[in-house]
Structures are given as C-alpha cells and as structure tokens.
Scaffold this active site. Structure first.
Site, PDB file in Angstrom:
ATOM      1  N   HIS A  73       6.505  -7.477  -2.486  1.00  0.00           N
ATOM      2  CA  HIS A  73       6.440  -6.762  -1.199  1.00  0.00           C
ATOM      3  C   HIS A  73       7.418  -7.403  -0.204  1.00  0.00           C
ATOM      4  O   HIS A  73       7.359  -7.119   0.985  1.00  0.00           O
ATOM      5  CB  HIS A  73       5.032  -6.868  -0.594  1.00  0.00           C
ATOM      6  CG  HIS A  73       3.974  -6.117  -1.333  1.00  0.00           C
ATOM      7  ND1 HIS A  73       4.152  -4.845  -1.811  1.00  0.00           N
ATOM      8  CD2 HIS A  73       2.692  -6.458  -1.644  1.00  0.00           C
ATOM      9  CE1 HIS A  73       3.029  -4.439  -2.404  1.00  0.00           C
ATOM     10  NE2 HIS A  73       2.142  -5.399  -2.322  1.00  0.00           N
ATOM     11  N   SER A 123      -4.065   3.266   4.523  1.00  0.00           N
ATOM     12  CA  SER A 123      -4.346   2.607   3.257  1.00  0.00           C
ATOM     13  C   SER A 123      -4.431   1.087   3.457  1.00  0.00           C
ATOM     14  O   SER A 123      -5.336   0.413   2.938  1.00  0.00           O
ATOM     15  CB  SER A 123      -3.254   2.955   2.239  1.00  0.00           C
ATOM     16  OG  SER A 123      -3.536   2.357   1.004  1.00  0.00           O
ATOM     17  N   LYS A 138       0.792  -1.226   0.000  1.00  0.00           N
ATOM     18  CA  LYS A 138       0.000   0.000   0.000  1.00  0.00           C
ATOM     19  C   LYS A 138       0.831   1.286   0.000  1.00  0.00           C
ATOM     20  O   LYS A 138       0.368   2.341   0.437  1.00  0.00           O
ATOM     21  CB  LYS A 138      -1.015   0.046   1.164  1.00  0.00           C
ATOM     22  CG  LYS A 138      -1.859  -1.176   1.348  1.00  0.00           C
ATOM     23  CD  LYS A 138      -2.276  -1.861   0.082  1.00  0.00           C
ATOM     24  CE  LYS A 138      -3.374  -1.151  -0.682  1.00  0.00           C
ATOM     25  NZ  LYS A 138      -3.737  -1.953  -1.906  1.00  0.00           N
TER      26      LYS A 138
HETATM   27  S1  PPS Z   1      -0.683  -2.909  -3.334  1.00  0.00           S
HETATM   28  O1  PPS Z   1      -1.911  -3.749  -3.165  1.00  0.00           O
HETATM   29  O2  PPS Z   1       0.185  -3.005  -2.145  1.00  0.00           O
HETATM   30  O3  PPS Z   1       0.037  -3.197  -4.564  1.00  0.00           O
HETATM   31  O4  PPS Z   1      -1.255  -1.425  -3.409  1.00  0.00           O
HETATM   32  P1  PPS Z   1      -0.412  -0.129  -3.788  1.00  0.00           P
HETATM   33  O5  PPS Z   1      -0.606   0.172  -5.225  1.00  0.00           O
HETATM   34  O6  PPS Z   1       0.971  -0.228  -3.269  1.00  0.00           O
HETATM   35  O7  PPS Z   1      -1.094   0.983  -2.911  1.00  0.00           O
HETATM   36  C1  PPS Z   1      -2.393   1.484  -3.130  1.00  0.00           C
HETATM   37  C2  PPS Z   1      -2.349   2.897  -2.622  1.00  0.00           C
HETATM   38  O8  PPS Z   1      -1.630   3.700  -3.577  1.00  0.00           O
HETATM   39  C3  PPS Z   1      -2.491   4.701  -4.090  1.00  0.00           C
HETATM   40  N1  PPS Z   1      -2.215   4.951  -5.505  1.00  0.00           N
HETATM   41  C4  PPS Z   1      -2.014   6.174  -6.007  1.00  0.00           C
HETATM   42  N2  PPS Z   1      -1.917   7.375  -5.423  1.00  0.00           N
HETATM   43  C5  PPS Z   1      -1.726   8.444  -6.236  1.00  0.00           C
HETATM   44  N3  PPS Z   1      -1.649   8.370  -7.575  1.00  0.00           N
HETATM   45  C6  PPS Z   1      -1.735   7.167  -8.202  1.00  0.00           C
HETATM   46  N4  PPS Z   1      -1.663   7.105  -9.524  1.00  0.00           N
HETATM   47  C7  PPS Z   1      -1.914   6.003  -7.407  1.00  0.00           C
HETATM   48  N5  PPS Z   1      -2.027   4.678  -7.685  1.00  0.00           N
HETATM   49  C8  PPS Z   1      -2.210   4.050  -6.514  1.00  0.00           C
HETATM   50  C9  PPS Z   1      -3.885   4.104  -3.895  1.00  0.00           C
HETATM   51  O9  PPS Z   1      -4.871   5.102  -3.989  1.00  0.00           O
HETATM   52  C10 PPS Z   1      -3.743   3.504  -2.510  1.00  0.00           C
HETATM   53  O10 PPS Z   1      -3.645   4.501  -1.503  1.00  0.00           O
HETATM   54  P2  PPS Z   1      -4.910   5.025  -0.656  1.00  0.00           P
HETATM   55  O11 PPS Z   1      -4.317   5.978   0.345  1.00  0.00           O
HETATM   56  O12 PPS Z   1      -5.527   3.846  -0.008  1.00  0.00           O
HETATM   57  O13 PPS Z   1      -5.804   5.719  -1.622  1.00  0.00           O
END
Ligand code: PPS
Length: 294
Positions: A107, A137, A46
């Site tokens: 991860h 998150s 996340k």
């Molecule tokens: S995972 O399942 O671990 O692979 O998820 P991951 O992609 O690492 O994390 C998801 C969080 O990253 C945010 N996210 C983004 N934020 C800003 N811009 C973009 N383009 C973007 N893509 C993914 C996503 O919204 C999740 O954060 P939160 O705070 O929950 O919204």
C-alpha cells in the site's frame, strides 16, 4: 505498537503516516530484494487489493481453484510492509522464502517503494477505487482491525481521511503519484469500478499485461472463483483464518459489501458536495477521473 493499548500508532516516514510496526522495520522494507519476475499489486488500502491478488493467482494457476485454495491469500501473496504480532511471519520473511514468480502486495505511495522494484523493472498492477467508497470501506475496516486505533465517529474519520492523516497518507497523492509513474514504468492502472462493471474484460487486461493467454473456459472459472460472493464464502480469501485478536469479523466482515455506490448510505448530502469540490480541485489537472456509481 503502543504497549499500553496494544494498538499501532502512526509514525511518519518521509512525511507519510505508516503503522509504528512498519516504521520500526523500515530499513528491512526499504532494502526489500525484488526479483525481476515479481508482480507487485499496489493500492491505497481498501481499494480491492485482495480481488486482484486472487485473480492473478488464478491466472498463474490456469484457473484451478484447488491450487489457489491451499493457503490463505495473505500467505500466497505477501504484504511487503506488514509486520504482525508473532508467530505470524512478516511480509518480508514470507516473500524471502517464496519461490518465483511471486505475487506481492503493497500500500506504499510511489515515492516510498523499495528501489529494487524500479531497478528490476518489475511489473506492477495499480488498482484505484473512488474516494467515497474507499473511505467507507476503510472506516469499517478500521473498526474491525484490532491493531488500528478505533476510528471514532464517521464524521471525524472522513475529515481525517480526506486530509491525508490516516495510514498511507493522502488518497489523492497516492492515486495521482502512481498515475504519473505509469508513464515511465510497466504499470497497469485499473479501476475498481471497471472491475465491477465487467470483470471478464478487466481479467483479460491483466492476463495480457502478464503476457499470459486465458482461454474462455479458464476465464469463466476465474470470474466465478473471484466474484465477491465466492471470495466472501471462501476461508482462503475472506481473512477469517487470522485470529479475531487481529481482525474481528463480528464488528464488520473483511469482505463486507463489495459494491460501487454504497457510500450513499453513509455520506450526508453536505459531505458528498464538500468532497466533490475537493476532488475537482485535487484531481482537476491530473487526467484522472472516477465513477462513484455504475
Ligand atoms: S486491504 O486490507 O487494503 O488489502 O483490503 P482490500 O482487499 O484492498 O479491500 C477490501 C475491499 O475490497 C472489496 N473486495 C471485493 N469487491 C468485489 N469483488 C471482490 N471479489 C472483492 N474482493 C474484495 C471488499 O469487499 C472491501 O470493500 P467493502 O466496500 O468494504 O466491501
């Protein structure tokens, strides 16, 4: 898998709690065959993994969104330690069948990375996110991910998370372990907060690290295509193509808020001060520091 509830259990591998499915298949994961031109994207869960995955795929496709939009992100960029219920292929199987250059996701903490990545000196991008937003998150993801046991109340979740009892273990050990590794390995260490502050600047850093040029027009296309709102609206990046028996977006969407500082809506003042004190202690001498607002 816990057969009674259908949920993953946590099983420790070398002291790190991982999903029971990952643990069952650990020998396959440990023996993962990296290729010299693999690019590995590594994060604590996340931290914004999907964002970097989509950016790298766009860079590889010279900013052409149509080429990236042909498959969901998790099929274009396999998650090497993920084993989902059949018929969905495991990350190992997906990766094996894929032509080079591959964009892979993990991860795993640094000490559990399959050794072939080190042997081939593969390039790695590590993305770190401040612990407060990362925890919020993760909490919401644990609610919507039907394979993970319900995280319960926020208070309990936070305590467990900070104690390193959740999947992938301690956030502190993860971010610090990979931070140290960059001194002796080609690792580009990025911060979610910097990405939010100036995505174009960070995308250029990524392209330079990959040894690829990104003309202005292409850069603008990548910034637009990978902006939070674009990725949230795009079924190829928002994870809605997975069945709701795995991710239930009615509980909380995968692409939820995508901001820095949203933790303030969830933390009490006492929780925030408690965690600040732990961060000062745990990160103190590491040379690592995080911004919790912009
Ligand atoms: S995972 O399942 O671990 O692979 O998820 P991951 O992609 O690492 O994390 C998801 C969080 O990253 C945010 N996210 C983004 N934020 C800003 N811009 C973009 N383009 C973007 N893509 C993914 C996503 O919204 C999740 O954060 P939160 O705070 O929950 O919204």
């Amino acid at each position: 898998m816990d057969h009674e509830s259908g949920h993953w259990r946590l099983v420790k591998i070398e002291g790190i709690p991982l999903s029971s499915k990952t643990a069952e298949n650990w020998e396959q994961i440990r023996g993962f065959q990296a290729r010299p031109d693999d690019l590995l994207i590594c994060t604590y869960p996340k931290a914004g993994t999907s964002w970097i995955q989509e950016i790298v795929d766009m860079i590889y496709h010279e900013g052409d969104p149509q080429k990236c939009d042909q498959l969901p992100l998790y099929q274009r960029s396999p998650f090497i330690e993920l084993f989902l219920p059949k018929p969905i292929l495991s990350g190992v199987q997906e990766a094996k069948a894929m032509p080079s250059p591959r964009i892979l996701k993990t991860h795993l903490p640094v000490q559990l990375l399959p050794s072939s990545f080190w042997e081939h000196n593969c390039k790695i991008i590590y993305l770190a996110r401040n612990i407060k937003d990362n925890a919020v998150s993760y909490f919401n993801f644990s609610r919507m991910n039907q394979l993970i046991l319900n995280p319960g109340e926020w208070n309990d979740f936070l305590e467990n998370f900070v104690a390193g009892k959740g999947m992938c273990g301690s956030w502190f050990d993860h971010v610090c372990g990979w931070w140290k590794a960059k001194d002796h390995h080609p690792i580009l260490y990025l911060f979610y907060e910097d990405m939010k502050e100036d995505p174009a600047r960070e995308i250029q850093k990524i392209a330079k690290f990959l040894g690829l040029g990104v003309p202005e027009l292409v850069l603008n296309q990548i910034v637009q295509h990978t902006a939070f709102e674009s990725m949230k609206a795009n079924p190829m990046t928002n994870y809605t193509t997975l069945p709701s028996s795995i991710l239930d977006h009615t509980v909380s969407p995968f692409m939820r808020k995508g901001t820095v500082g949203e933790w303030k809506e969830h933390f009490t003042v006492a929780q925030s001060e408690w965690l600040d004190a732990i961060c000062a202690q745990e990160l103190g001498r590491s040379g690592l520091s995080f911004r919790t607002q912009l």
